[in-house]
Design a protein around this motif. Structure first.
Motif, mmCIF file in Angstrom:
data_model
loop_
_atom_site.group_PDB
_atom_site.id
_atom_site.type_symbol
_atom_site.label_atom_id
_atom_site.label_comp_id
_atom_site.label_asym_id
_atom_site.label_seq_id
_atom_site.Cartn_x
_atom_site.Cartn_y
_atom_site.Cartn_z
ATOM 1 N N ALA A 137 -11.401 31.300 -33.183
ATOM 2 C CA ALA A 137 -10.605 32.106 -32.259
ATOM 3 C C ALA A 137 -9.126 31.938 -32.566
ATOM 4 C CB ALA A 137 -10.891 31.679 -30.820
ATOM 5 N N THR B 298 -15.213 28.019 -30.275
ATOM 6 C CA THR B 298 -13.742 28.072 -30.277
ATOM 7 C C THR B 298 -13.258 29.267 -29.482
ATOM 8 O OG1 THR B 298 -13.515 29.423 -32.292
ATOM 9 C CG2 THR B 298 -13.727 27.020 -32.592
ATOM 10 N N GLU B 299 -14.026 30.337 -29.505
ATOM 11 C CA GLU B 299 -13.644 31.489 -28.694
ATOM 12 C C GLU B 299 -13.815 31.210 -27.204
ATOM 13 O OE1 GLU B 299 -13.847 35.464 -31.365
ATOM 14 O OE2 GLU B 299 -15.540 35.105 -30.021
ATOM 15 N N VAL C 26 -14.204 45.561 -30.833
ATOM 16 C CA VAL C 26 -15.418 44.992 -31.431
ATOM 17 C C VAL C 26 -15.117 44.556 -32.863
ATOM 18 C CG1 VAL C 26 -17.891 45.313 -31.812
ATOM 19 C CG2 VAL C 26 -16.732 46.687 -30.081
ATOM 20 N N HIS C 27 -15.542 43.333 -33.199
ATOM 21 C CA HIS C 27 -15.319 42.800 -34.544
ATOM 22 C C HIS C 27 -16.646 42.529 -35.234
ATOM 23 C CE1 HIS C 27 -11.096 40.874 -33.787
ATOM 24 N NE2 HIS C 27 -11.205 42.087 -33.278
ATOM 25 N N SER C 28 -16.674 42.670 -36.553
ATOM 26 C CA SER C 28 -17.752 42.097 -37.343
ATOM 27 C C SER C 28 -17.741 40.595 -37.064
ATOM 28 C CB SER C 28 -17.496 42.386 -38.822
ATOM 29 O OG SER C 28 -18.527 41.848 -39.597
ATOM 30 N N ASN C 29 -18.942 39.975 -37.051
ATOM 31 C CA ASN C 29 -19.023 38.624 -36.494
ATOM 32 C C ASN C 29 -18.253 37.540 -37.228
ATOM 33 O OD1 ASN C 29 -20.299 39.090 -34.112
ATOM 34 N ND2 ASN C 29 -22.372 38.886 -34.931
ATOM 35 N N GLU C 30 -17.844 37.756 -38.447
ATOM 36 C CA GLU C 30 -17.093 36.707 -39.146
ATOM 37 C C GLU C 30 -15.624 36.688 -38.737
ATOM 38 O OE1 GLU C 30 -18.214 39.424 -40.465
ATOM 39 O OE2 GLU C 30 -16.892 40.268 -41.979
ATOM 40 N N ILE C 31 -15.183 37.631 -37.904
ATOM 41 C CA ILE C 31 -13.770 37.746 -37.522
ATOM 42 C C ILE C 31 -13.612 37.454 -36.037
ATOM 43 C CG2 ILE C 31 -11.764 39.280 -37.527
ATOM 44 C CD1 ILE C 31 -13.399 41.016 -39.601
ATOM 45 N N ALA C 32 -12.961 36.382 -35.692
ATOM 46 C CA ALA C 32 -12.836 35.990 -34.281
ATOM 47 C C ALA C 32 -11.676 36.726 -33.601
ATOM 48 C CB ALA C 32 -12.638 34.474 -34.184
ATOM 49 N N ARG C 33 -11.597 36.603 -32.281
ATOM 50 C CA ARG C 33 -10.581 37.311 -31.494
ATOM 51 C C ARG C 33 -9.469 36.383 -31.027
ATOM 52 N NH1 ARG C 33 -15.678 39.306 -28.246
ATOM 53 N NH2 ARG C 33 -16.150 37.252 -29.084
ATOM 54 N N ASP C 34 -8.446 36.987 -30.445
ATOM 55 C CA ASP C 34 -7.319 36.218 -29.877
ATOM 56 C C ASP C 34 -7.175 36.614 -28.416
ATOM 57 O OD1 ASP C 34 -4.924 35.154 -29.061
ATOM 58 O OD2 ASP C 34 -3.836 35.733 -30.876
ATOM 59 N N LYS D 154 -14.751 47.223 -40.232
ATOM 60 C CA LYS D 154 -14.873 45.797 -39.897
ATOM 61 C C LYS D 154 -14.427 45.483 -38.467
ATOM 62 C CE LYS D 154 -16.412 43.364 -42.402
ATOM 63 N NZ LYS D 154 -17.854 43.183 -42.710
ATOM 64 N N ASN E 116 -18.172 29.700 -34.735
ATOM 65 C CA ASN E 116 -16.883 29.912 -34.072
ATOM 66 C C ASN E 116 -16.998 30.383 -32.630
ATOM 67 O OD1 ASN E 116 -17.761 32.392 -34.715
ATOM 68 N ND2 ASN E 116 -15.820 33.133 -35.550
ATOM 69 N N MET F 106 -12.957 47.448 -34.613
ATOM 70 C CA MET F 106 -12.566 48.654 -33.900
ATOM 71 C C MET F 106 -11.955 48.250 -32.570
ATOM 72 S SD MET F 106 -16.244 50.074 -32.569
ATOM 73 C CE MET F 106 -15.524 51.351 -31.555
ATOM 74 N N ILE G 43 -19.444 49.216 -36.267
ATOM 75 C CA ILE G 43 -19.070 48.022 -37.044
ATOM 76 C C ILE G 43 -20.082 47.783 -38.173
ATOM 77 C CG2 ILE G 43 -18.817 45.486 -36.924
ATOM 78 C CD1 ILE G 43 -16.489 47.157 -35.700
ATOM 79 N N ARG H 50 -2.830 40.805 -37.445
ATOM 80 C CA ARG H 50 -3.552 39.530 -37.406
ATOM 81 C C ARG H 50 -5.017 39.713 -37.775
ATOM 82 N NH1 ARG H 50 -7.025 36.485 -35.028
ATOM 83 N NH2 ARG H 50 -7.605 38.079 -33.535
ATOM 84 N N CYS I 138 -13.515 32.566 -39.278
ATOM 85 C CA CYS I 138 -12.238 32.249 -38.623
ATOM 86 C C CYS I 138 -12.516 31.870 -37.185
ATOM 87 C CB CYS I 138 -11.331 33.475 -38.629
ATOM 88 S SG CYS I 138 -10.890 34.009 -40.268
#
Lengths: 187, 187, 187, 187, 187, 187, 187, 187, 187, 187
Positions: free
Chosen positions: F168, E49-50, E136-144, F132, E46, F134, F4, F150, F166
């Motif tokens: 972006a 996509t980011e 900061v996210h755990s890597n399986e969770i993407a940002r917006d 997960k 992903n 922060m 994280i 979200r 997921c």
């Protein structure tokens, strides 16, 4: 590290010498060759014979420009009495050095910690205060002063002739070896 | 602390001996008297004369039940070549011990750090591995093997006669001294 | 940290070179390219063949403006005898460097502590004293001097042409690669 | 201390190999000879030529019973893309090992701290996981795989014939030397 | 201690930017608002996509006077290839920063030690180099990216109006709150 | 190291919740998703608007199976009065957690030492107590609870579908990406 | 060591005082006598009665030239609300000092680590910032301000009459004792 | 850390009590309430008035089930003489504890190191050996025993009624406060 | 190390002397000979007899130009009362020194840690502040002041006649010994 | 800490005693009272007069059941000669203990480090090996054995009558003091 080719460490001790108490230091022994002879204790068994042996060759040491120092961990007071009461020690005309602090004995690495006495150690020191030979025996084995005389002369010869080395068994007057590239691997 | 009356430290070295390479250890030298002779380097100037001197008295050492070990910081490979190429060293029938790790040389405190070579040190070791005498010279001053022989015999005599000590200059066959209370302060 | 692209550490050793004993230092090797070749011990089995291999290519090293230094933990005395007694080593016209203190061997990280000998290590050093390539073998595996020559030339070429790199297997005269953004990901 | 004759340290890395991602460890490389080749970075200038050089000799390595591992500090993701996009790297049938933690690169002492990349290091490892040869270049100087092949075979020969050593420049099929006392000082 | 309201630590990295390799430092990002976006690795799932999400809002960031920096622990060489081979990443007109030394990733406390990769971290930095927001996210969770834009504007608004604070959910143009004693305990 | 994917540290705090004082611990928050929201201080300016924002989305959090915890370094006594006196905070039906020892605030690395207050930090914690996501802001910049919602849903989705990530901007119901070797370098 | 007769340590806190937020420091309290009263927490049970007790005697403290400071580990924001909402606290015209960093509370050694609150401590400080009396209670036991007034006056009297001491139970206007040699052992 | 709510440390001292010397320990004072009163030195100026003050209220302390201990750093021998020679001290029927080792004085943190004397400290200790109140004065300021009595009773009341707290100025028989959620923020 | 021939350490104590309180220091005792007598505690059993013993010989001490100092770990207040109440101590015209800090007692190494009292120690100090004799008893064994007087005179005689020593049992007026070389070993 | 009331440390020394050399240890001196007398050195000036003084009172010590030990840092060999040559020392029938290791002298804290000799120290030790009195003089001041006898008897009396103490100057046969509460402050 070996004591060979190191400077004598600073010390200040009282000695009995020709009927007087005098101070001996690492400075006072410089300027001529010195032969420092450690013994276990005054009044004991073969120590007087070693002192006597040194006394009988003292003229030769003097002729070679060397002074002789006998050291034990006793006081100089004991040394005076030893000189007076022992027929053998009474012949001594050189320095009988007391080392009641044991500093000198430790500085020459001949101290027996569990006895508080010295091992039989003999050291030849050049006029700059550098130790050139050492010889130490377990106390039941006495020394022979003539061998010390031979070493003294070899040390003096090589000091005077920097470009030469004495071969084994060399005695005064014999030929020495002048090292050269050509000799490498050839003797 | 002095090395006198301490055990030889563990070691394992290769030696050239009678045309063979053999291992020498602190165990293998036990059981008979050992004379360990350090020299600076193979192929150098007065070392061969010292080896030759030892070689010429080897029969006497053997008669006295002692073995002789020459040690340098060279390899045993160098010692083989030295034995083959030097007329003096070629006479040696005893052990020429290589010490390329310098461990043995350091264990006897005769290592010159800035040169990587040994000082001229001679050690007499009793059959239990205990060092009884030591003698170390600055390298320009060679030794005399006959004095080593005299010391060996004195060490052997006192070992065999625990109640006696050798007086100065004692030579085989001479009278020794049996310490007793009465002698204290009387010699 | 790797030795590559670090300065040679300070050293001062004696070498046998064209019948003379000379001093070699980290300064004396500067100003031209240097090839430093460590070997386990003089007088041993495949070392002479490696010295001979180097000797036969020495003209090419000289033509390339490089000097060759063979190093063992033996003394320079042993190196002289080695040169005299070994038909193979006798061909050597470059420096046979003695390292009895083992400092140089340790500085290049090729010392075998339990043997007191060097590993078979080869180092190419640029005229500024910077190590550019290293190659070390377990002692049973000998080297090939022609590969050392190839590396020397690649090192010299890239030194002379800072904007280029040599591709694999590059030999003198072949095309090199001038890195550019366009080439990234394209080769 | 040198890495030669030490065990490969434990590691666990992801590699791209024949279209798959697989895990490579210090255990998985044991059992056959291993050639580990470090390179600075995927997609750069002379790295692909070195990979190609290895690829072209891969059959020979396989015939010699050896496996080849290319390592960079990139991820195995980058290695897959490198394999897909580089005509040279696309030929590789061996392991392209990613080392994003840099642990493997540091374990072989070829890490450039200020760049985060590896030096050009080549290591031959025997089937017991013991490093037998190492070769490291400054990054502007590429390697020649044929020399690596020669070393591999010499290492294999001496491993198979414990009583022999390879002389300089030895190539498969040539005579080796069986060390014996008689040869000491004679070659 | 939190990174919020601390200075960005010194760094010096290579980036791929509009077809060129350029250097990026803690100094070069000052003078305008910076959005620093860490991703795990080039060529992965992903991440593109980011990058694409960022690319599609790049005009808005530019209009807001902010620059965007994508960082991974890959090299800038990989980033060039990523830009060329990925349809999504190919849209990026901002900086793709390589961090092969991992220093930058560690400085923002988003390094995963056991993987050698970055977490998904986003940081808004003001023109003085002070970090104002982190996510900061755990890597399986993407940002917006739109939320990042909202935060950027809130940060810019409060920076421009020191006497006001943005209430929850504040979007550009909405009313802010001017803190005063009277408001304490009244909202 | 980043928080994280680490476990929430042990804590024991008093909270005001639905008109009662209750104890909240690292154990009591497990078993469902938790959203932990730090704020600087009760009775201050934009804190109530953030509490209100959370309150207005509380039904959605509950529907998503998540609980909400507001934390300040005030006591739970202050939180009760805050709830009673603030029209905005009065809407809160979730936990208002007092942290007068500041232990919880320090455990989430959002403590401002020189003020004794928390930064605006939001943390999403899974039912196993693992952090997960922060998000931390400088205190003049408020948050938007819809983005937290979200993220919560993305975190829940990837937790429920271990094989997918997921992309972006992913929102509930959208397509995710199932990583596979083929996708490497292709997006 | 006891705090008695030591200087108040440096501090800087925000207080609510007569409808304003003001800064209080170790400097600002100097120049007149200060009575510093720690309480566990705003909004709690017997704290308001103690504040009220102080408020009702405030005129007397002022007449004695002393200022009163109430301290809790709450913020000054909470203190404003406390003053507004508590009928008892609302009478306070002296300083309500917030100590959210807990520094002041620790400096007077009245911090309860496991609660983050202060013990009930009262300190009388002279105009030079020297602590003259201290009184600390477990929190379930309240104080009596009239005794604090009595101590204040005794402290002021002895400060003004250096040659006298107050006997037990001394109250303003009573006789004091002028120590003299004759009195030793006579009272 | 404050001494409040900690256990009295172990001690063993000699006291003069009703014409006898008796041992007092941290164990012997348990089982009833204890009032421990430190004074600077026997035979000095206002100490006897404080002892007298305690003596005159001793019946009340006894009625309240409490024992009184006066402590100085003098010996119990001095205390006997003090009791015999001072009209004021002669009234004391409680324990006059000698502390010549100063251990007890240091354990209560009332030791003046540069004088070797105690500060005027008063401590109320519950029957379990837990310190509940402390009061320490600079030595020129004497205490009032009636306030100590008031505190003792408040401490006893709250100990007997765990669910209640005493409001400010509480005296025996007055109403206390039972804390409840509803009271928070309401007094 | 022994205290003999060391300087008295700095001290500052209060003493009762001829109806006054005076300060005594290591400076104030210089200039004449000092006899410092430690006792366990005022008011105890055989201490007064020792004080009386000293008092009865005080004229002799004064005649010898010496001052007497009695020291206990009590205060000077206790010493005044002791002087007033003890028929024996009342005779004392010398200094009764209080040592409530125990510093002086520790400086003379006569402190009993577990009791806080001094051992019975007597010290003769010369006018330069150098300790010349010490005598310490277990506390059940009292001293005899006449022996202290004898020692004082011997110390004064040898101080005045640097070349002589007092023989055993020497009393004022008797012959002393002038050490000389001739006497060594003769008495 | 003082040596008084501590155990004699372990020792093992050689002594000259009635014409024999015997071993003396901390065990061998137990079982009867011991008087240990240190002297600077054999053969010196007032030492013999002190030995003679002890010899003349030896019958009294024996009658009192005590043994006498003279100690110097000399050897027992010196002690034998001293006994033979000194008319004064020749009278000694007790132990002349040699302490060449200086351990015993250091254990009693009477060693002069810069001289290697003992101070004049006298110690009375009870049959359990506990030191009860000590007396040390600067070496120019001799002792009086009659005072030692007086102390010995006082020590023996108080040991035999645990409930009594000897007053000052007590001599055998005189009244002692039985401590009782009534006597406190009355003598």
């Amino acid at each position: 590290m070996s004591l060979i080719n190191t400077q004598v460490q600073p010390f200040k001790n009282q000695a009995f010498h020709n009927g007087k108490f005098v101070e001996v230091t690492e400075q006072s022994i410089k300027g001529k060759w010195a032969v420092v002879i450690f013994m276990p204790a005054a009044f004991t068994f073969n120590c007087p014979t070693e002192v006597e042996d040194a006394a009988e060759h003292y003229a030769e040491f003097q002729k070679a420009g060397a002074e002789v120092y006998i050291v034990t961990t006793d006081t100089h007071f004991s040394h005076k009495v030893w000189h007076e009461t022992s027929p053998a020690v009474g012949k001594a005309k050189f320095f009988l050095v007391g080392d009641p602090t044991h500093h000198l004995t430790r500085a020459f690495d001949v101290h027996i910690d569990e006895e508080g006495l010295a091992l039989r150690g003999t050291f030849i020191i050049n006029p700059d205060g550098m130790i050139k030979t050492m010889e130490v025996h377990s106390n039941e084995i006495a020394r022979d002063v003539t061998e010390t005389l031979r070493k003294l002369k070899a040390a003096q010869y090589t000091a005077a002739h920097p470009g030469e080395v004495c071969p084994a068994k060399w005695k005064e007057g014999e030929k020495t070896i002048a090292p050269s590239l050509d000799l490498v691997g050839k003797i």
